[in-house]
Structure formats: C-alpha cells, structure tokens
Design a protein around this motif. Structure first.
Motif, PDB file in Angstrom:
ATOM      1  N   UNK A 105       0.809  -1.213   0.000  1.00 18.29           N
ATOM      2  CA  UNK A 105       0.000   0.000   0.000  1.00 18.29           C
ATOM      3  C   UNK A 105       0.842   1.263   0.000  1.00 18.29           C
ATOM      4  N   UNK A 106       1.966   1.227   0.734  1.00 19.32           N
ATOM      5  CA  UNK A 106       2.872   2.369   0.795  1.00 19.32           C
ATOM      6  C   UNK A 106       3.385   2.732  -0.590  1.00 19.32           C
ATOM      7  N   UNK A 107       3.842   1.740  -1.343  1.00 22.78           N
ATOM      8  CA  UNK A 107       4.450   2.033  -2.644  1.00 22.78           C
ATOM      9  C   UNK A 107       3.411   2.383  -3.712  1.00 22.78           C
ATOM     10  N   UNK A 108       2.218   1.860  -3.581  1.00 25.16           N
ATOM     11  CA  UNK A 108       1.154   2.292  -4.501  1.00 25.16           C
ATOM     12  C   UNK A 108       0.842   3.768  -4.262  1.00 25.16           C
ATOM     13  N   UNK A 109       0.756   4.157  -2.980  1.00 26.75           N
ATOM     14  CA  UNK A 109       0.490   5.557  -2.647  1.00 26.75           C
ATOM     15  C   UNK A 109       1.583   6.481  -3.152  1.00 26.75           C
ATOM     16  N   UNK A 110       2.853   6.079  -2.988  1.00 22.99           N
ATOM     17  CA  UNK A 110       3.967   6.906  -3.472  1.00 22.99           C
ATOM     18  C   UNK A 110       3.953   7.027  -4.986  1.00 22.99           C
ATOM     19  N   UNK A 124       3.161  11.821  -0.042  1.00 17.03           N
ATOM     20  CA  UNK A 124       4.526  11.297   0.082  1.00 17.03           C
ATOM     21  C   UNK A 124       4.911  11.199   1.553  1.00 17.03           C
ATOM     22  N   UNK A 125       4.563  12.229   2.341  1.00 17.28           N
ATOM     23  CA  UNK A 125       4.882  12.237   3.773  1.00 17.28           C
ATOM     24  C   UNK A 125       4.232  11.057   4.494  1.00 17.28           C
ATOM     25  N   UNK A 126       2.945  10.818   4.195  1.00 21.41           N
ATOM     26  CA  UNK A 126       2.225   9.696   4.828  1.00 21.41           C
ATOM     27  C   UNK A 126       2.873   8.372   4.474  1.00 21.41           C
ATOM     28  N   UNK A 127       3.129   8.167   3.193  1.00 21.87           N
ATOM     29  CA  UNK A 127       3.707   6.891   2.744  1.00 21.87           C
ATOM     30  C   UNK A 127       5.126   6.701   3.257  1.00 21.87           C
ATOM     31  N   UNK A 128       5.920   7.776   3.236  1.00 21.80           N
ATOM     32  CA  UNK A 128       7.300   7.679   3.720  1.00 21.80           C
ATOM     33  C   UNK A 128       7.318   7.355   5.206  1.00 21.80           C
ATOM     34  N   UNK A 130       9.218  -1.075  -6.822  1.00 24.96           N
ATOM     35  CA  UNK A 130       9.323  -1.557  -5.444  1.00 24.96           C
ATOM     36  C   UNK A 130       8.057  -2.315  -5.044  1.00 24.96           C
ATOM     37  N   UNK A 131       6.910  -1.823  -5.481  1.00 24.07           N
ATOM     38  CA  UNK A 131       5.647  -2.529  -5.215  1.00 24.07           C
ATOM     39  C   UNK A 131       5.682  -3.943  -5.793  1.00 24.07           C
TER      40      UNK A 131
END
Length: 502
Positions: free
Chosen positions: A271-276, A299-303, A368-369
């Motif tokens: 989920x993090x890399x999809x968001x980024x 980006x801040x949330x995912x990072x 990365x995803x």
C-alpha cells in the motif's frame, strides 16, 4: 531503571542528531544573504551532509554492538562540535561544504538506536519501539521551523552556535543516563558483512528504505528553498510547510511500526508504494500549489508509514546481524536523500521543470511494489519448503503419471534412498511384495473416487529390510479438476502392532 530510560534517551539523541544534520538547508536562505552560492550548487550544498550521514551508519551500527550505544552517542556529539562551530564562522561556499560534510555524523547516529534498542524489548514490539525511536526525525522539523525564526532575531551565525550548547548538554546526559552494561556483540565487521551480503532481503530492504527514507530526507532538505524559489513563498512560510511535511512523516513512523506488529508488514508495504507511485505522478505534472501540497502530504504519509514498517522487518529477518544490516539499510536510505535533490536540480537546469524527476520516483516506487509482491509469495514458498524439509514424516510427490517428482529428507532417512536415486521413477520400487494386486487396485480406486487413501502397508528399504508404514496418499488437482500430483506421506510403525494385514 537505566534500561527503561534507553528508549526516551536514545530517541532524544536522534532528535538532536537530526536537528544538527539539517542546519544548512534550514538556514540556507539566510546564509545566501552573506555568502555567494551559485544557483547550480545549492542542491550540492544541501545534499552534502547526507553523504557522511549515510556512509557512517554502517560503522556506527557496528560499534553500537561492540562498545554500546552510550559511548557511540557521546563520541558522535563531541565530534559534531567542530563542524557546527566551523559553519557558524564560515565565510565561503567551500567552508560550508567542508562543515556540511561532517554534519553528516548527526544523521549517522540513526543506526545506533535501531541496533541498541531491540536488546531491551520483546521481538513482538520491535515495530513500535523502532517507530518511536524513528520519531527522532522530528529533529529536522524542529530545526526547519525554529532555526529561521531565531535567525530573524539574532542572525544565522549565532543561531548555529546555539547548537553547541545542546550538544554539550546531551554529552552529559548520555554520560550519566546511558547504559554502561549494554549487551555487547564482538563479531568482526567483515565477518558480519560476509554473513549477510548474499541475502536478497538485505538488498530489497535497502531499496525500499532508499525510496521511503530517501524521499523523506530529499523533500526535507529541498522543500524550503524550492518553495521560496518556485512558488515565491516567504522564507518563514516555506519553513512552516516543510515542518508540516516532516511532522506528518515523523508521527506516522511509529504508526507504521505498530501496524506492522499487528498485521502482515509486506501487505502494508504494498500500500505504501502504490500511494507513493500515485503521489509522484501528481507532482510530475507541475500542479498548482494546492495539488502540490496534496502530493507532498501523500509522500509524507507513505514515507512515514514505510519507514516504520521496514524497521520492523529488519530485526525480524536479521535478528543476529541486526547491527550491520541496520547500518547498511539505513545507509541506503540516507543515500536516497542525497541523489534526488541533485537529480532534480540537474533535470531542472536542462529542461526547466521537475516533471521527469518526479516521474522517475513514481516508476521506482512502482518497481518496489512489484518486488514486495514477489517477496510475499517467495516467503510463502519458503515456509512451504521449510515444512516439507523439516517434517518427521516421509513425503514423496509424483506427477500425474506417478513418476517421483520430489522427496524430503525424512524419506531418505526412512527408506535409505537418496533423492537423485528415485527422481523420475515409480514408487513401486519400494514394494515388498507382501500386498496383492487386488490390494493396490482397491487403493487406487479409492484415491480416484475420494481423492485420498490411508492405510498400513509393507514396503522395503534400499538395503532390503522390510518395514510396516502408515501411508496417506492424496490426489492434488488443478483449478480445472485434473489431477496434477499425488502426495504420499508415511511413517514407520513396524514396532507397533498392525491394525490389519493385507
């Protein structure tokens, strides 16, 4: 008592280290009023502290195991006194570069805590613990917000010198409250490196942290000057917006660690890399300030979440080599903050826009995803392989034509046949001759009708010795219902009286 103090003390150590690490980028608009800095070298100057701050993470993570976190933090803060003072009296671009390089020690202390703190907490809580420690990133927000405000009152040089007082205070705090009896690990550094460098997961985690923490650092050092030059915002306003970015990423780091303690961390990382990926695509189209803000906050949330999740995974997979692995992974994250500002600056100088750079970030995040998805299914295969190889029952797998496809170590132990001796052969090589043809006909009829069969059967080992086994055979079908494998599991029950005789 001392043990309980280590998490808050080391977290505050990291806060100070990161405060020092970003002095130049936070005060750059003020420094430029006194020191001429060519426009094409601004990105280099803001990225310079990241170099040593990344490379030093490996030895600092290692020595945190050898001499303990207390001594590494004390030594690091003493060493930081020199570049901080040198920057405060700098009069040229070269002075700033030299001083900025050694400010990297402040960023390098990150690997000390992630190596030391797992010694004080249960493995099930390491995601939350490392996430709380990672909130030391807040130091960048404090400097980014406070330093410009203070500099407007007393000047940037005097503002930098205030950090000398903080460093001396924390030298004293660590001398008094640091753990003198921390568990030490003295495995030579090269031996530790040799033990992990061939492990694929080390490099996957390094890439993932390169993206998540690298994005955090890159936006932190680049946003203040970018917002002033590109959107013509006031310097204090730019500092506040950057501080907001840092706060969100920082406070979500323990949330990411906590979530990774409760749920499957690899799913969360997907989920993090999809968001980024999506956020970087938005930024690539050079949007208005409002959309740019949405992209940066995503980006801040995912990072933030990603940073916490990754440092749950590191001690989980590398419990015995945590020091060196934390150093390598966090080094790659630091380097992730070095290259993007330079790349963005170069792309802007050539094309006049930042779109290509942000699009590149989206593609790396997407790759990365894909790697996380691959890792997830690799883990499932690894677990299946471990179960197959470690079970005490003999297992043999055949194809649909009853040719042996695989056997486990227990099969070899029970029958005496090595795997290479039976591959491609029919399991009837084990027949003792005690069962009649009618017995086998009934057995296979039941397998074809019901999909499985269980019973006692006499077989023969490689050395000719007969033994009684309890055998279960299952037919494995594909999604169309066709049989693709037969799996037989058996155990030796010769010493137990048989329930029936064939």
């Amino acid at each position: 008592m001392i043990n309980k103090l280590q998490l808050p003390l080391q977290t505050m150590n990291l806060v100070l280290g990161f405060m020092v690490w970003v002095i130049i980028s936070a005060l750059l608009p003020f420094i430029q009023e006194d020191i001429a800095i060519p426009a094409d070298r601004v990105a280099i100057l803001t990225a310079i502290p990241v170099v040593l701050g990344s490379v030093l993470r490996i030895p600092l993570g290692y020595y945190a195991n050898v001499v303990g976190a207390r001594m590494v933090f004390i030594t690091s803060f003493i060493l930081l006194l020199f570049p901080v003072y040198f920057i405060s009296i700098a009069t040229s671009f070269t002075h700033l570069v030299v001083g900025g390089l050694f400010l990297g020690i402040g960023g390098a202390v990150f690997s000390v805590g992630v190596t030391s703190l797992p010694k004080y907490h249960l493995k099930e809580k390491l995601g939350l613990v490392n996430g709380i420690y990672g909130m030391g990133n807040l130091g960048t927000a404090i400097t980014t917000f406070a330093a410009p405000v203070i500099a407007t009152q007393i000047g940037w040089s005097a503002t930098v010198q205030l950090y000398l007082i903080l460093l001396l205070v924390f030298v004293a705090l660590n001398a008094v409250f640091g753990d003198r009896k921390e568990t030490k690990v003295k495995t030579p550094i090269m031996e530790q490196v040799k033990g992990v460098y061939k492990n694929d997961k080390l490099w996957y985690f390094s890439l993932f942290y390169f993206i998540t923490f690298g994005s955090f650092v890159a936006f932190t050092v680049y946003l203040p000057n970018f917002l002033v030059s590109h959107f013509e915002l006031p310097k204090v306003d730019a500092g506040l917006r950057t501080a907001g970015f840092i706060l969100i990423a920082t406070f979500l780091r323990p949330v990411g660690g906590w979530l990774a303690d409760k749920f499957k961390p690899l799913f969360l990382l997907m989920g993090v890399f999809i968001g980024m990926t999506l956020a970087a695509v938005v930024l690539a189209f050079s949007p208005s300030l409002a959309l740019y803000t949405v992209g940066c906050l995503t980006i801040a949330v995912c990072a933030g979440l990603g940073n916490g999740i990754i440092f749950k995974l590191v001690p989980f997979y590398f419990n015995k080599q945590a020091g060196i692995v934390n150093g390598i992974v966090s080094m790659m994250g630091g380097l992730g903050g070095f290259f993007p500002p330079l790349m963005l600056s170069f792309i802007h100088s050539v094309t006049g826009q930042y779109s290509i750079g942000f699009m590149a970030l989206s593609q790396v995040a997407l790759a990365s995803f894909v790697l996380v998805v691959w890792m997830y299914y690799q883990d499932k295969l690894t677990v299946a392989s471990q179960v197959f190889n470690s079970t005490g029952q003999g297992i043999l797998v055949t194809d649909a034509k009853k040719r042996i496809h695989a056997v486990n170590p227990a099969f070899t132990r029970l029958t005496g046949y090595e795997e290479e001796e039976v591959l491609g052969r029919n399991p009837n090589l084990l027949k003792s001759g005690r069962q009649s043809s009618a017995f086998y006909q009934i057995m296979w009829t039941e397998i074809m009708e019901k999909g499985s069969w269980q019973g006692e059967i006499w077989n023969r080992r490689k050395n000719g010795e007969e033994y009684l086994e309890l055998l279960t055979i299952n037919a494995v079908k594909d999604e169309t219902g066709d049989i693709v494998h037969y799996v037989g599991t058996f155990s030796d029950i010769t010493d137990h009286p048989p329930r029936k005789h064939a």
